[in-house]
Design an enzyme around this catalytic site. Structure first.
Site, PDB file in Angstrom:
ATOM      1  N   ASP A  70       0.804  -1.222   0.000  1.00  0.00           N
ATOM      2  CA  ASP A  70       0.000   0.000   0.000  1.00  0.00           C
ATOM      3  C   ASP A  70       0.835   1.269   0.000  1.00  0.00           C
ATOM      4  O   ASP A  70       0.411   2.294  -0.535  1.00  0.00           O
ATOM      5  CB  ASP A  70      -1.009   0.007   1.148  1.00  0.00           C
ATOM      6  CG  ASP A  70      -0.398  -0.331   2.493  1.00  0.00           C
ATOM      7  OD1 ASP A  70       0.840  -0.425   2.598  1.00  0.00           O
ATOM      8  OD2 ASP A  70      -1.171  -0.510   3.455  1.00  0.00           O
ATOM      9  N   ASP A 480       3.429   0.637  13.176  1.00  0.00           N
ATOM     10  CA  ASP A 480       2.666  -0.618  13.150  1.00  0.00           C
ATOM     11  C   ASP A 480       3.276  -1.777  13.931  1.00  0.00           C
ATOM     12  O   ASP A 480       2.553  -2.520  14.580  1.00  0.00           O
ATOM     13  CB  ASP A 480       2.412  -1.099  11.721  1.00  0.00           C
ATOM     14  CG  ASP A 480       1.439  -0.214  10.972  1.00  0.00           C
ATOM     15  OD1 ASP A 480       0.758   0.604  11.614  1.00  0.00           O
ATOM     16  OD2 ASP A 480       1.365  -0.319   9.742  1.00  0.00           O
TER      17      ASP A 480
END
Length: 884
Positions: A70, A480
């Site tokens: 992404d 993350d």
């Protein structure tokens, strides 16, 4: 695990890094002294670390596969090494959004051709429009067609697709589904030009959250997939039947039976859900569709799977479980091209206790599950997990049944069975690519083995980096997955930072004279936002938060580890002695300031906020603004104090509509001097001094001499060497940089989605001798010629040209002959021309100055047939070069 990497790019944009025009100058400044040095770049291995929303296999060539991420570019599978090769490292600073890949398509007619639809955000966060990248050499080099709208590789709905597709019969025809109400687009010249399909009837209407004023969740997700029925065409003629998925719960699937001339809503289709995928089994005449009530990749509470008979038009609900029993949507969807009737699907949004994978061998009439309950909460798995190559995938967790670690996955929107090998399957998750090579055991009653198949694919977003003078060479703060302690850059660490596990680490620091003392801060849904280590980051314990803390912010450790200063989100700047058990508010400094520590005096700390520099000499209890002026007015600033030099501070940052560059202070921030040759700078770091130098080496991600790149200076910024090249740019590199205090020339570079890159010099890299005539280089030279990738009909090569003489070159021109009729197709970092077998490669300006003992490199792609023998002789002017 939710993706937090949006914030990195947003901060960059909010600071104006990529907007506006350069400030006009009254007079041209003196040309900066620049040189080129050849660096070898590698990733500090983590293996994965982010969402992989798409995996695509070529349908005509074995072992040719691509993966899209992404925000971290695209990759090609390398079967011989079972690794992934990055393909978009050449994306530069100004085009950083083109590292987000919303779709990828491989050409089954000409497997050398591959296409990528790129662009990260459709709202204002990404200032540029999207593009379609096209390659005729499997991604070794690219050409770009800019689009009149934006694409969203990191937007909601990014796991649907593929939005980009090549006609399997007439491969000059491609279709692209656009978001934001821009409709369906078509190219008839192999991706060179694009035009909207004006008669396509539906641009989509689904948005994740129409009330979102940022434009992120409120964007219309648009046209989400294109699927060709190759059986309705012949070689060289456009395929007649095309299916298109639209983000519209009542009108999700359209079809053309006349090669796109007209389009109709597919009659009788189910309503109330979004069709995430449409996969066609032409042998049985079945179009399979995976539906969810949401666009994903995080959300989705209900789902269905349907089968459409392309001949009769009959619809059949083949959902693996009744919709009433779902708490997830379906998205991952694949068919076995070797065994018609075998289909698999994923419950992509099943976060707890695990994702689910379903398999049918009778076209969806019956299904089996990857795991099921025996007696709740106990479960039995059809698989075994082996994460020994990426042990951090267990997250150091110890969950209670029915949850297990490692998980089978989450956000499992990419699922593909190898079209040539029924035993091989790959699927993407929010953290890695998993796969198996004994999938057939599923049907035979045995267990199949799931392993990470992700080596070479590095997808972390980096917020901060540290390289202590002893202990581990690299500590990282990541989005993350928190961060890692690398004791060996070539190996995957056993675990990320734990106790606590921050979802994102925003800042870390170590005590300069006591580097076993380390502090990190970060984001966590519940729990402390700060942690400490007394063994160089190997083990951690949580600190306590001051009242009101909502995020990590920045943190600084005193030079001797005796105290800490913390500027968290949600609360003002605080200080504490010891390991943060009792925080006190700091005076004289505004909330949100960036904080750093002097690397010599344990009671001196620094801060910056909105153009003002602050200093504390009492351990962070009180700060005072210094009289320094001319600093950037915004907060896109990063600064560091020099190890071993009290009061020696370097500050980088700014924006194109104001002050922007690199500043130096030798009096603890009382005054700063702007370096005149640095037009823009966003990071600054220090490493081991060059041989014979007394001052540490400087590193920066900057624009110098009109060139954006990673630069090194061995003389306090008087002159600079660009150490990356146009093939190694990695989009946005503005978060952090640091040299290695133990290895001269080694530098660690942050990226926003390509992990931590580290570079080592293969030459000395001194400065150029200044302007002058451009004589042909004299003296000795050495050439290293290396074929880095080869495929049917084409190859890529890197050439390193070393100055082994005693004087600098001011311009160079290298000549050789191809022995087997090879033909150049493209070159980078050199002007290359070919006449017959003879090839000439010349410098392109910035890399013309090569100091004695240094080297320069360039690359090219070329065609070949029969054999691809390497050249054996190279000349530089009238000199023969040694061939390594």
């Amino acid at each position: 695990m939710r993706r937090t990497r949006i914030l990195t790019a947003v901060l960059a944009l909010a600071a104006g890094l990529l907007s506006g025009a350069p400030t006009a100058l009254a007079a041209d400044p003196p040309a900066p002294k620049l040189a080129a040095d050849t660096y070898t770049w590698k990733n500090a291995r983590i293996d994965g670390g982010g969402f992989v929303p798409g995996i695509v296999f070529n349908r005509s060539e074995k072992n040719l596969a691509y993966a899209r991420t992404d925000i971290g570019g695209a990759y090609r599978w390398q079967e011989s090494s079972k690794t992934w090769t990055p393909l978009l490292d050449s994306v530069g600073w100004d085009d950083w959004g083109h590292t987000g890949v919303v779709s990828i398509a491989t050409d089954s007619v000409d497997p050398n051709r591959v296409y990528a639809a790129v662009g990260t955000y459709t709202n204002s966060w990404d200032p540029k429009n999207g593009a379609v990248m096209r390659s005729s050499d499997r991604g070794a080099s690219w050409r770009k067609a800019n689009l009149p709208f934006k694409l969203g590789g990191n937007m909601p709905g990014r796991g649907m697709g593929e939005r980009l597709a090549v006609d399997p019969n007439r491969n000059s025809v491609l279709y692209l589904g656009a978001p934001s109400g821009k409709g369906l687009w078509r190219s008839t010249d192999s991706g060179v030009t694009w035009s909207q399909v004006a008669n396509f009837p539906n641009v989509g209407n689904y948005a994740q959250d129409p009330s979102d004023t940022s434009g992120y969740a409120s964007d219309n997700q648009g046209i989400v997939w294109v699927t060709f029925d190759e059986s309705t065409g012949t070689a060289g003629n456009a395929t007649k039947t095309i299916y298109v998925g639209v983000a519209d719960k009542d009108n999700a699937v359209y079809r053309s039976t006349d090669a796109g001339a007209t389009w109709q809503r597919l009659a009788g289709q189910p309503t109330g859900h979004l069709a995430h995928k449409g996969v066609l089994d032409t042998k049985n005449g079945h179009l399979y569709l995976a539906y969810s009530d949401k666009g994903g990749p995080y959300d989705g509470g209900k789902g269905q799977v349907w089968r459409y008979a392309t001949g009769s038009g009959a619809w059949t609900d083949i959902s693996p479980v009744a919709e009433a029993d779902t708490f997830y949507g379906f998205s991952g969807l694949t068919v076995d091209r070797q065994k018609p009737g075998t289909v698999m699907a994923t419950a992509y949004s099943a976060w707890w206790p695990d994702t689910q994978i379903f398999r049918s061998t009778d076209s969806g009439a019956t299904w089996t599950k990857a795991w099921d309950y025996t007696s709740y909460p106990d479960r039995e798995n059809r698989y075994t997990m082996d994460v020994s190559s990426s042990p951090w995938l267990t997250w150091g967790a110890n969950p209670q049944p029915p949850e297990q670690t490692p998980k089978l996955g989450w956000m499992t929107e990419a699922l593909e069975i190898d079209p040539f090998n029924s035993n091989r399957m790959m699927y993407g998750t929010g953290a890695t690519i998993y796969g198996t090579e004994n999938l057939g055991n599923w049907d035979g009653g045995g267990k199949f083995t799931v392993k990470p198949m992700v080596r070479g694919l590095e997808e972390t977003a980096v917020n901060d980096l540290a390289s202590p003078p002893s202990g581990a060479p690299l500590l990282s703060a990541l989005g993350d997955i928190g961060g890692f302690r690398h004791t060996d850059l070539t190996k995957v660490p056993s675990m990320m930072f734990t106790q606590p596990n921050f979802t994102t680490t925003t800042s870390l620091d170590f005590a300069e004279s006591k580097p076993d003392t380390v502090v990190r801060v970060g984001n966590l849904d519940s729990g402390p936002h700060i942690a400490f280590s007394t063994d160089n980051g190997a083990n951690w314990f949580a600190g306590t938060d001051p009242s009101g803390v909502s995020g990590g912010g920045t943190v600084a450790a005193a030079a001797d580890g005796s105290r800490f200063v913390w500027s968290p989100e949600g609360a003002g700047v605080h200080h504490a002695t010891g390991f943060g058990t009792s925080w006190q508010a700091s005076g004289g400094i505004p909330a949100g300031a960036i904080v750093e520590a002097d690397r010599v005096d344990p009671k001196t700390f620094y801060g910056f906020k909105s153009g003002k520099f602050y200093v504390s000499t009492d351990g962070g209890a009180t700060f005072k603004a210094t009289p320094a002026t001319g600093l950037p007015s915004g907060d896109s600033v990063r600064f560091k104090a020099l190890p071993g030099g009290k009061g020696d501070v370097w500050l980088a940052g700014g924006a194109t509509d104001g002050a922007y560059g690199l500043w130096h202070s030798t009096d603890g921030g009382a005054t700063f001097t702007k370096l005149p040759d640095v037009e823009q700078a966003d990071t600054v770091g220090f490493g081991k001094a060059a041989p014979g130098a007394s001052y540490q080496t400087l590193y920066t991600s900057a624009k110098i001499g009109g060139v954006r790149g990673i630069f090194r200076s061995t003389d306090k910024g008087a002159s600079w060497t660009r150490i990356n090249d146009d093939a190694h740019q990695w989009g946005w590199t503005g978060a952090a940089i640091t040299g290695d205090p133990r290895v001269y020339g080694r530098v660690y570079v942050s990226t926003n989605g390509r992990g931590v890159l580290y570079g080592d010099s293969s030459g000395g890299g001194t400065t150029d001798p200044g302007p002058g005539p451009d004589p042909a280089p004299t003296g000795a030279c050495k050439v290293t010629y290396k074929v880095t990738s080869q495929w049917a009909g084409g190859f890529q090569a890197d050439v390193q040209l070393a100055n082994t003489g005693t004087s600098a070159w001011n311009g160079w021109s290298l000549n050789w002959g191809f022995p087997d009729g090879q033909k150049l197709t493209q070159a980078w970092n050199a002007e290359a021309a070919q006449s017959g077998a003879a090839v000439t490669a010349k410098n392109i300006g910035w890399n013309g100055n090569v100091a004695a003992g240094s080297s320069v490199s360039f690359g090219f792609t070329a065609n070949w047939s029969g054999t691809n023998t390497k050249p054996t002789a190279f000349t530089l002017g009238d000199r023969n070069c040694t061939v390594a």
